[in-house]
Design an enzyme around this catalytic site. Sequence first.
Site, PDB file in Angstrom:
ATOM      1  N   GLY A  25      -2.292   6.877  -7.244  1.00 27.52           N
ATOM      2  CA  GLY A  25      -1.735   6.895  -5.890  1.00 27.52           C
ATOM      3  C   GLY A  25      -1.364   5.530  -5.370  1.00 27.52           C
ATOM      4  N   LYS A  56       3.178   6.246  -5.812  1.00 28.54           N
ATOM      5  CA  LYS A  56       3.966   5.958  -4.602  1.00 28.54           C
ATOM      6  C   LYS A  56       5.416   5.584  -4.910  1.00 28.54           C
ATOM      7  CE  LYS A  56       1.545   5.942  -0.640  1.00 28.54           C
ATOM      8  NZ  LYS A  56       0.556   6.887  -1.105  1.00 28.54           N
ATOM      9  N   ASP A 132       0.301   9.967   4.096  1.00 25.59           N
ATOM     10  CA  ASP A 132      -0.246   8.626   4.337  1.00 25.59           C
ATOM     11  C   ASP A 132       0.892   7.609   4.418  1.00 25.59           C
ATOM     12  OD1 ASP A 132       0.182   9.184   1.583  1.00 25.59           O
ATOM     13  OD2 ASP A 132      -0.945   7.414   1.007  1.00 25.59           O
ATOM     14  N   ASP A 133       0.619   6.499   5.072  1.00 27.55           N
ATOM     15  CA  ASP A 133       1.533   5.358   5.171  1.00 27.55           C
ATOM     16  C   ASP A 133       2.939   5.729   5.640  1.00 27.55           C
ATOM     17  OD1 ASP A 133      -0.696   4.201   4.212  1.00 27.55           O
ATOM     18  OD2 ASP A 133       0.160   3.370   2.397  1.00 27.55           O
ATOM     19  N   TYR A 177      -6.078   8.619   7.662  1.00 24.90           N
ATOM     20  CA  TYR A 177      -6.920   9.008   6.520  1.00 24.90           C
ATOM     21  C   TYR A 177      -8.194   8.179   6.385  1.00 24.90           C
ATOM     22  CZ  TYR A 177      -4.042   5.262   4.549  1.00 24.90           C
ATOM     23  OH  TYR A 177      -3.375   4.093   4.353  1.00 24.90           O
ATOM     24  N   ASP A 243      -3.284  -2.865  -5.586  1.00 21.21           N
ATOM     25  CA  ASP A 243      -1.842  -2.979  -5.368  1.00 21.21           C
ATOM     26  C   ASP A 243      -1.479  -3.850  -4.172  1.00 21.21           C
ATOM     27  OD1 ASP A 243      -2.807  -1.173  -3.510  1.00 21.21           O
ATOM     28  OD2 ASP A 243      -1.383   0.426  -3.963  1.00 21.21           O
ATOM     29  N   ASN A 271      -8.534   5.820  -6.809  1.00 17.72           N
ATOM     30  CA  ASN A 271      -7.158   5.307  -6.920  1.00 17.72           C
ATOM     31  C   ASN A 271      -7.320   3.867  -7.410  1.00 17.72           C
ATOM     32  OD1 ASN A 271      -4.349   4.874  -6.489  1.00 17.72           O
ATOM     33  ND2 ASN A 271      -4.782   4.002  -4.477  1.00 17.72           N
TER      34      ASN A 271
HETATM   35  C1  GDL Z   1      -3.237   3.050   0.960  1.00 14.40           C
HETATM   36  C2  GDL Z   1      -2.419   4.057   0.269  1.00 14.40           C
HETATM   37  C3  GDL Z   1      -2.489   3.934  -1.233  1.00 14.40           C
HETATM   38  C4  GDL Z   1      -2.667   2.496  -1.690  1.00 14.40           C
HETATM   39  C5  GDL Z   1      -3.938   1.980  -1.062  1.00 14.40           C
HETATM   40  C6  GDL Z   1      -4.344   0.566  -1.461  1.00 14.40           C
HETATM   41  C7  GDL Z   1      -4.069   5.853   0.706  1.00 14.40           C
HETATM   42  C8  GDL Z   1      -4.294   7.252   1.150  1.00 14.40           C
HETATM   43  N1  GDL Z   1      -2.789   5.424   0.697  1.00 14.40           N
HETATM   44  O1  GDL Z   1      -3.339   3.064   2.137  1.00 14.40           O
HETATM   45  O2  GDL Z   1      -1.300   4.468  -1.748  1.00 14.40           O
HETATM   46  O3  GDL Z   1      -2.740   2.401  -3.077  1.00 14.40           O
HETATM   47  O4  GDL Z   1      -3.790   2.005   0.329  1.00 14.40           O
HETATM   48  O5  GDL Z   1      -3.365  -0.369  -1.168  1.00 14.40           O
HETATM   49  O6  GDL Z   1      -4.985   5.161   0.379  1.00 14.40           O
END
Ligand code: GDL
Length: 695
Positions: A25, A56, A132-133, A177, A243, A271
């Site tokens: 994710g 993403k 999200d985002d 979230y 990321d 994630n």
């Molecule tokens: C986030 C993003 C995710 C990302 C992470 C870390 C969620 C639900 N969404 O907000 O895609 O990888 O931060 O940067 O976590």
Amino acid sequence: MLKPGSAEGQPHAGTGRFISGVVEGFYGRPWTMEQRTELFEREQKWGLNTYLYAPKDDYKHRMYWRELYSAEEADQLIALISAAKQHDVEFIYAVSPGLDITFSNPKEVAALKRKLDQVKEFGCRSFSLLFDDIETEMCPADKQTFSSFAHAQVAITNEVYQHLKEPETFLFCPTDYCASFCTPNVSQSSYLHTVGEKLLPGIDILWTGPKVVSHKISVESIEEVSSVLKRAPVIWDNIHANDYDPQRLFLGPYKDRPTELIPKLKGVLTNPNCEFYPNYVAIHTLATWCRSPVDGGPRDVEMGEEEQDPYYSPQKALTLALTDWLQEFMSKEQPGGTCRPTACLKKESSDEEPMQTDMGEAAYVPGPGENPLYTAEPLTLDDLKLLSDLFYLPYEHGTTARTMLQELDWLKNNSQAAAVETDKTAEWCARAQQFDDLCDGVVQMFNRLSNAPNRSILYDLYNYICDIKSGVGLARAYVKTLGGQGRPSAHVMNSDPEPWGFRGGLSGEFQRMLPGHGNRDLFRHPPMTVVYSIRPYCPEDKMEVQRIFREMQRAAEMAQPPLVSDSLSEGEISPSPQCALVLEDEIGVCGYALALVDAKPAAVKIQGAVSEKAFEEFPSLVAIQALPRVTDPSPAKRMIGQLLSSIKSSGSRGVFCELRQSDRRMFDFYSKLGSFKPIQVDGLPQNVLIMATSL
Ligand code: GDL
């Protein structure tokens, strides 16, 4: 097949099995189909049961969510879904329509259904909608139809869920979230209340904990959100996600989530790092955590003092993961892993038959007097422990990394004292040697890693280990310079360094220009009990600055000879623009730092003849003071740090300060900064000392 004691067999909230595994994710390059298949094999081996497909930056997952897959893409997805099935991993397909969907337009809803129907035809049975985002403001058309954003999301999610015939697994990711996104908080969030009340009960909800990247997730926080959501959440855990920063990688164990949570959750999906191969530890330790026995199971009796959880030890889980990972490093069956066998393995015997190459020629064997073949030392478990320590977790460095930071800090703060107090010299030298050994350990680990047969893992790690090797190299050279050895100009404090002599990038430059470098390093001094603030000096501060200066002078009884910094503090000379700060606590102004970018004219006026050479190298002057009630040295250090940044931005190449020789306090202050050193200046009054630093 899952072993007994796996999370699947455990009690947990709600019906159905405990969801455990990985969410792809993150932002950036998605994993390849081969990597995902490898992931399924591992998940099966370790007892994890789920994979959530949500990359993403995959075009058709988010940006072009309406577009159907081409025949070629379809083949790939069909193969992937079937590979997951073969390994008993539940494949959940997620789509993120939130960037531009108009919730109230039936065509949009139809497009969403069409997309998911297509994936259903590929053999997928589990689905997810992610919000999200995204922007939280609804478009005018949606505002007319829905009373809130939550109502819009819930309506479309329920409709799609029913259209797909209420799949056994269907996940929803809210826009809020995590607790920090909720207004005003979790229990009073109208968004979450609407979701909890209106979302059909068969739909599960993703939640990242108190924050996006949660340091800890407590049982109480999950109980609170569960009561609002009217169901136990599935944790989307960003503890290993990297990321958001290209310099970070997380190789520490799954941690700071008590196993007491397991019965209170519907599941956990991690994630992790964007790079596929370094995720071995993240996923292996999550699997260990999920398998830990909950209430009533055997306790881990050997638990150390720091370990709070009676059923899961992050340290032990890490050792298990690293032990297995070591074997992976030794495997040559990887793309790019076509190393020379002799270079990968320890030479067993020198009189083996020469190897045959593909060409049928005998492999090269050095003759007498020629160079022997290069033999790489094998990687060890300790190397991997060190690697994990250096790239541990977002809120914690590993043990060796912490030791290195603490030691460097001590060496820096005590080098001046060690140079003059003989009883301190021996301790300083011994600790400098130990620090050097630790640095050497990092270099040796780097060498063994770069010779490991599995090139795929190495290439994913390469930028990070190169970066840390060079960081350690700089620290090492700096300690040598502090100890009076080494050639500083060649390595550390060169005015024209090679690009690897400093951390590069425009973003790094921006950060260095922000007050206090804008950083929140994990290596912090003990928390301060007083809150200080640093702000720019304004003309109204003149009297206060004067008062502090006079008070400190009285305390030290030393008005002579006249110094340029005295005139600056007295307000007889104005500081250069952007180069003056004051320090405040709850009582009022308690310190200041003032500078003259070009101090020569003032020096000529006040002191007459000046040293041209010294001004060429160090044209700027700083004057700093703090009242005795400021017992913590950090605020003054921060002020000087900010001031030096501003002076540097004004184009200056060096800064000096003037001290009266009896002023031990200021001498210690500047010495402890590490960069200021006493310099020889001709024609100074006898009891004046100049310390200076290049910028
Ligand atoms: C986030 C993003 C995710 C990302 C992470 C870390 C969620 C639900 N969404 O907000 O895609 O990888 O931060 O940067 O976590």
